[in-house]
Design a protein around this motif. Structure first.
Motif, PDB file in Angstrom:
ATOM      1  N   PRO A 127       0.925  -1.255   0.187  1.00 15.34           N
ATOM      2  CA  PRO A 127       0.082   0.056   0.006  1.00 15.34           C
ATOM      3  C   PRO A 127       0.874   1.333  -0.011  1.00 15.34           C
ATOM      4  N   LEU A 128       0.516   2.278  -0.846  1.00 15.08           N
ATOM      5  CA  LEU A 128       1.297   3.391  -1.003  1.00 15.08           C
ATOM      6  C   LEU A 128       0.780   4.632  -0.006  1.00 15.08           C
ATOM      7  N   HIS A 129      -0.384   4.515   0.414  1.00 19.89           N
ATOM      8  CA  HIS A 129      -1.085   5.636   1.199  1.00 19.89           C
ATOM      9  C   HIS A 129      -1.652   5.051   2.560  1.00 19.89           C
ATOM     10  N   THR A 130      -1.681   5.928   3.471  1.00 25.98           N
ATOM     11  CA  THR A 130      -2.326   5.778   4.889  1.00 25.98           C
ATOM     12  C   THR A 130      -2.975   7.140   5.169  1.00 25.98           C
ATOM     13  N   GLY A 131      -3.729   6.678   6.335  1.00 31.52           N
ATOM     14  CA  GLY A 131      -4.474   7.914   7.016  1.00 31.52           C
ATOM     15  C   GLY A 131      -5.515   8.641   5.903  1.00 31.52           C
ATOM     16  N   ARG A 133      -4.988  10.792   3.440  1.00 30.64           N
ATOM     17  CA  ARG A 133      -4.347  10.590   2.146  1.00 30.64           C
ATOM     18  C   ARG A 133      -4.990   9.429   1.421  1.00 30.64           C
ATOM     19  N   GLU A 134      -4.810   8.288   2.148  1.00 32.64           N
ATOM     20  CA  GLU A 134      -5.546   7.075   1.692  1.00 32.64           C
ATOM     21  C   GLU A 134      -7.069   7.362   1.573  1.00 32.64           C
ATOM     22  N   GLN A 135      -7.652   8.026   2.492  1.00 29.05           N
ATOM     23  CA  GLN A 135      -9.263   7.957   2.267  1.00 29.05           C
ATOM     24  C   GLN A 135      -9.577   9.098   1.358  1.00 29.05           C
ATOM     25  N   LEU A 136      -8.729  10.179   1.100  1.00 32.46           N
ATOM     26  CA  LEU A 136      -9.231  11.168   0.012  1.00 32.46           C
ATOM     27  C   LEU A 136      -9.049  10.454  -1.226  1.00 32.46           C
ATOM     28  N   PHE A 162      -7.823  -2.221 -11.703  1.00 30.26           N
ATOM     29  CA  PHE A 162      -6.886  -1.438 -12.183  1.00 30.26           C
ATOM     30  C   PHE A 162      -6.344   0.034 -11.320  1.00 30.26           C
ATOM     31  N   LEU A 163      -7.177   0.850 -10.995  1.00 27.49           N
ATOM     32  CA  LEU A 163      -7.059   1.811  -9.968  1.00 27.49           C
ATOM     33  C   LEU A 163      -6.489   1.372  -8.704  1.00 27.49           C
ATOM     34  N   PHE A 164      -7.299   0.472  -7.967  1.00 24.41           N
ATOM     35  CA  PHE A 164      -6.725   0.102  -6.804  1.00 24.41           C
ATOM     36  C   PHE A 164      -5.331  -0.534  -6.859  1.00 24.41           C
ATOM     37  N   VAL A 165      -5.121  -1.107  -8.240  1.00 29.95           N
ATOM     38  CA  VAL A 165      -3.466  -1.639  -8.042  1.00 29.95           C
ATOM     39  C   VAL A 165      -2.390  -0.430  -8.448  1.00 29.95           C
ATOM     40  N   ARG A 166      -3.041   0.252  -9.286  1.00 28.28           N
ATOM     41  CA  ARG A 166      -2.039   1.500  -9.736  1.00 28.28           C
ATOM     42  C   ARG A 166      -1.804   2.301  -8.615  1.00 28.28           C
ATOM     43  N   CYS A 167      -2.799   3.072  -8.150  1.00 30.98           N
ATOM     44  CA  CYS A 167      -3.076   4.029  -7.282  1.00 30.98           C
ATOM     45  C   CYS A 167      -2.801   3.858  -5.791  1.00 30.98           C
ATOM     46  N   PHE A 168      -2.976   2.528  -5.301  1.00 29.56           N
ATOM     47  CA  PHE A 168      -2.869   2.317  -4.057  1.00 29.56           C
ATOM     48  C   PHE A 168      -1.869   1.623  -3.754  1.00 29.56           C
ATOM     49  N   GLY A 169      -1.318   0.657  -4.713  1.00 35.36           N
ATOM     50  CA  GLY A 169      -0.193  -0.387  -4.603  1.00 35.36           C
ATOM     51  C   GLY A 169      -0.777  -1.767  -4.081  1.00 35.36           C
TER      52      GLY A 169
END
Length: 254
Positions: A127-131, A133-136, A162-169
């Motif tokens: 995962p690339l984001h937390t808190g 930033r992740e929710q936004l 695709f977006l959850f793979v690419r944007c969230f890791g």
């Protein structure tokens, strides 16, 4: 009876494919339109959503039992998708979706090429984001895809993966699990609109829902058994078929 058997098989296949990577509507909707050619398109789309929500919900439950779903991403994305899918369904009654039909094949080609070239994409769950930033990010993706699903729809599940793979890791398996939660929200929102406007064939939709759930259970087991590599391969196959189908439709509208 032969028509209903065809619809049952189509719903089963749609549930299986949708549980793995999305895109089940590619199978189910054309068969519905073929069998009930004189029925209003909105009624057939509503009936497809009725069947689809059961299959997608069954997949979501199965994934939740075996995979750790990232609820901090899934929940805000699902809420945003629910609200904006309704907005999209309302908008399509006032604004033609013709430009989406022309643009969609190009977007799908870009997704397919990017995924194919990035061999390691979605192989590791990092995962690339937390808190906040992740929710936004989740709200933005949920809102955008939710609106698209209500406004037009084809490939919603595949775009989410695709977006959850690419944007969230996420890896492909984790992304597919989160996508199911968001997809349930989209389907529920659309169902409220179709139900309110009377565009539902309840008995047919529930019959197809049983077949969808059966296919969904098998599809989920296959995804969980074979992992992210299997989901990635199915994703590329489904996106390729989507490209061919949407390009064919756009060509004939010209």
């Amino acid at each position: 009876m032969l028509d209903y058997a065809m619809l049952g098989v189509a719903a089963f296949a749609a549930g299986l494919v949708d549980a793995v990577v999305g895109g089940g509507g590619l199978i189910q909707i054309p068969v519905l339109f073929s069998v009930f050619g004189n029925t209003a398109p909105a009624t057939l789309l509503g009936t497809s959503k009725l069947a689809g929500i059961f299959g997608t919900a069954a997949a979501a439950v199965n994934y939740a039992r075996r995979v750790s779903i990232a609820w901090t991403t899934a929940a805000p994305a699902a809420i945003a998708a629910f609200l904006f899918a309704f907005c999209g369904a309302f908008t399509v009654t006032h604004v033609p979706a013709d430009f989406m039909r022309t643009l969609l094949p190009l977007v799908l080609i870009a997704v397919a090429v990017y995924t194919f070239r990035r061999k390691d994409l979605g192989s590791v769950h990092a995962p690339l984001h937390t808190g906040r930033r992740e929710q936004l990010f989740a709200v933005f993706i949920g809102a955008g895809i939710g609106f698209y699903d209500g406004f037009f729809g084809p490939g919603t599940g595949s775009f989410l993966v695709f977006l959850f793979v690419r944007c969230f890791g996420f890896d492909f398996l984790g992304a597919s699990a989160v996508a199911k939660v968001v997809n349930v929200a989209c389907n529920l929102s659309a169902l409220l609109w179709f139900g309110y406007s009377g565009h539902l064939l309840w008995q047919l939709g529930l019959m197809m829902a049983v077949c969808q759930v059966a296919g969904s259970l098998i599809g989920t087991k296959l995804a969980l058994k074979h992992g992210s590599g299997f989901v990635r391969r199915v994703f590329l196959v489904v996106v390729t078929i989507l490209i061919v189908k949407t390009s064919w439709d756009a060509w004939h509208r010209w």
